[in-house]
Design a protein around this motif. Structure first.
Motif, mmCIF file in Angstrom:
data_model
loop_
_atom_site.group_PDB
_atom_site.id
_atom_site.type_symbol
_atom_site.label_atom_id
_atom_site.label_comp_id
_atom_site.label_asym_id
_atom_site.label_seq_id
_atom_site.Cartn_x
_atom_site.Cartn_y
_atom_site.Cartn_z
ATOM 1 N N HIS A 214 0.623 -1.425 -0.286
ATOM 2 C CA HIS A 214 0.246 0.092 0.101
ATOM 3 C C HIS A 214 0.984 1.245 -0.395
ATOM 4 N N LYS A 215 2.249 1.437 0.076
ATOM 5 C CA LYS A 215 3.186 2.430 0.340
ATOM 6 C C LYS A 215 3.521 2.603 -1.374
ATOM 7 N N MET A 216 4.182 1.317 -1.704
ATOM 8 C CA MET A 216 5.964 1.442 -2.900
ATOM 9 C C MET A 216 4.489 1.718 -4.311
ATOM 10 N N GLU A 217 5.265 2.637 -4.550
ATOM 11 C CA GLU A 217 4.426 2.412 -6.084
ATOM 12 C C GLU A 217 4.184 2.057 -6.791
ATOM 13 N N MET A 218 5.297 0.919 -7.423
ATOM 14 C CA MET A 218 5.154 -0.704 -8.022
ATOM 15 C C MET A 218 4.203 -0.853 -7.973
ATOM 16 N N ARG A 220 1.032 -0.321 -7.144
ATOM 17 C CA ARG A 220 -0.045 0.919 -8.234
ATOM 18 C C ARG A 220 -1.504 -0.080 -7.833
ATOM 19 N N ARG A 223 -3.721 -0.006 -4.775
ATOM 20 C CA ARG A 223 -4.354 1.180 -4.563
ATOM 21 C C ARG A 223 -6.024 1.032 -4.298
#
Length: 433
Positions: A214-218, A220, A223
């Motif tokens: 839930h935090k890392m961009e990879m 998505r 989300r």
């Protein structure tokens, strides 16, 4: 091609190697307590293994769609599959918990029917029950962590699950040191301490993968995944239609493996300890075999999702050959080292000799097993789940179990040659695969 292969395979190998090495140290710590403790943990782990494989069957059935949605770049499809995983992994743990709580003595007692001292059987029963009651508290976090981790792997990202797994097993190892023998002011807890440290490590792994997801961009695609828990009915129907044979396979296969172990124990209660030792060592050497299957699932699954069928047909043979060649080299090393590992355990010489020969038998079968595993994941990636069920679990129930029962009841073979002969059925299974 080989860069892509290594990108998927190496993190899986590192993760499993660290996990299995720590599992070996964990096993050695329990092994220092005595034969009854080794055997009790072995029985409990056989039962937990059945539960875990049922859960992996459910996740694997859903994972067929995840890999193909990723290949097709359908983000909402991936989210829906993940939601389905969460729902399914909530149901399976509850069923497993109910069975283990209601029928613990009966299930454990199945493994204690062999020849041996009744007092030893009673002690094994007690140790197994103490261990399994603590392990039940780790079922839910393990299920949630695997829902996240399998989705990450199906997206081709194996580093986060690898790092989470490594941290978890290191926590487990530290917990074993403190809790099994009683360090840093804690009382010695024996097998209860071993189970408790495993449960703690599972909560750690769950927290890490959830935070990364839930935090890392990879990631998505995670989300907004919990804005709704609704799953399209058509997807659930598809998962069960295509996945039912896969789920059934994992149930029947895991039960069949426990049944085969139980048949071996009819030759004596101490066989349990030898199987526990040999399986721990075998897992240490089986990392390439298992990682090769994971690679097939990810690479071939994504190719099929992207419609690259001809490329998938071409590349699968490269992956199968790579795994077979690597496993053959590993088998040679394992066979050479087979006499040394059982000497690390605090148990009888007869148990050590059995374990040494079981390890040697497993080493001889590793190349054949690599073909079985790669074939299984190839067929599964293509959605041919009924064939995988017949080839995997079906083969065990139709061939391996009746053959092993025949050897036990109709021959006077000692356990070591009996085990060797029973394991050769993998060659026939590899040819069919």
């Amino acid at each position: 091609f080989y860069q892509k292969l290594m990108h998927v395979m190496v993190p899986a190998i590192i993760h499993m190697s660290v996990a299995n090495f720590v599992n070996l140290l964990d096993n050695l710590m329990v092994g220092a307590l005595g034969t009854a403790q080794i055997s009790g943990v072995a029985v409990a782990n056989q039962l937990m293994f059945v539960f875990n494989m049922i859960m992996f069957g459910v996740l694997g059935a859903a994972g067929i769609f995840s890999a193909q949605y990723f290949g097709a770049r359908d983000t909402e499809g991936v989210r829906n599959v993940f939601r389905a995983k969460i729902w399914l992994t909530m149901v399976v743990p509850l069923l497993g918990l109910a069975m283990l709580i209601l029928w613990d003595k009966a299930l454990i007692g199945v493994f204690l029917k062999g020849q041996g001292d009744p007092a030893l059987a009673d002690q094994i029963m007690e140790e197994a029950r103490r261990y399994i009651y603590i392990m039940l508290w780790g079922v839910l976090p393990f299920a949630i962590a695997q829902s996240y981790a399998t989705t990450m792997r199906e997206a081709g990202e194996l580093r986060v699950p690898m790092h989470a797994g490594i941290i978890a097993v290191l926590v487990n190892l530290a917990g074993n040191y403190v809790l099994i023998y009683g360090h840093l002011g804690c009382p010695p807890m024996g097998v209860v301490g071993a189970a408790l440290s495993t449960v703690i490590s599972r909560y750690v792994e769950m927290i890490i993968v959830m935070y990364a997801a839930h935090k890392m961009e990879m990631f998505r695609f995670f989300r907004g995944v919990f804005r709704t828990l609704k799953v399209p009915a058509a997807l659930i129907e598809s998962i069960f239609t295509k996945g039912a044979p896969l789920i059934l396979n994992e149930v029947l296969w895991s039960v069949s493996m426990a049944k085969i172990a139980q048949i071996y124990t009819l030759r004596g209660l101490t066989v349990l300890a030898a199987i526990n030792i040999s399986s721990t060592i075998t897992n240490l050497f089986n990392v390439l075999l298992i990682a090769n299957g994971t690679t097939v699932a990810v690479i071939i699954g994504q190719m099929l999702g992207a419609g690259e069928t001809e490329k998938a047909k071409e590349d699968i043979w490269k992956i199968i050959f790579f795994g077979f060649a690597g496993c053959t080299l590993i088998a040679i090393v394992m066979a050479i080292l087979s006499p040394f590992f059982p000497r690390l355990y605090n148990t009888e010489e007869t148990v050590r000799l059995m374990a040494e020969n079981f390890i040697l038998a497993q080493a001889i079968m590793i190349p054949a097993n690599s073909l079985c595993n790669a074939s299984y994941f190839t067929l599964r990636s293509g959605g041919r789940t009924m064939i995988t069920c017949l080839m995997d679990a079906g083969f065990n129930w139709a061939v391996t179990i009746p053959f092993t029962l025949f050897l036990v009841h109709e021959t006077d073979l000692a356990i070591i040659p009996l085990y060797f002969i029973s394991q050769t059925t993998s060659i026939l299974k590899a040819a069919i695969g």
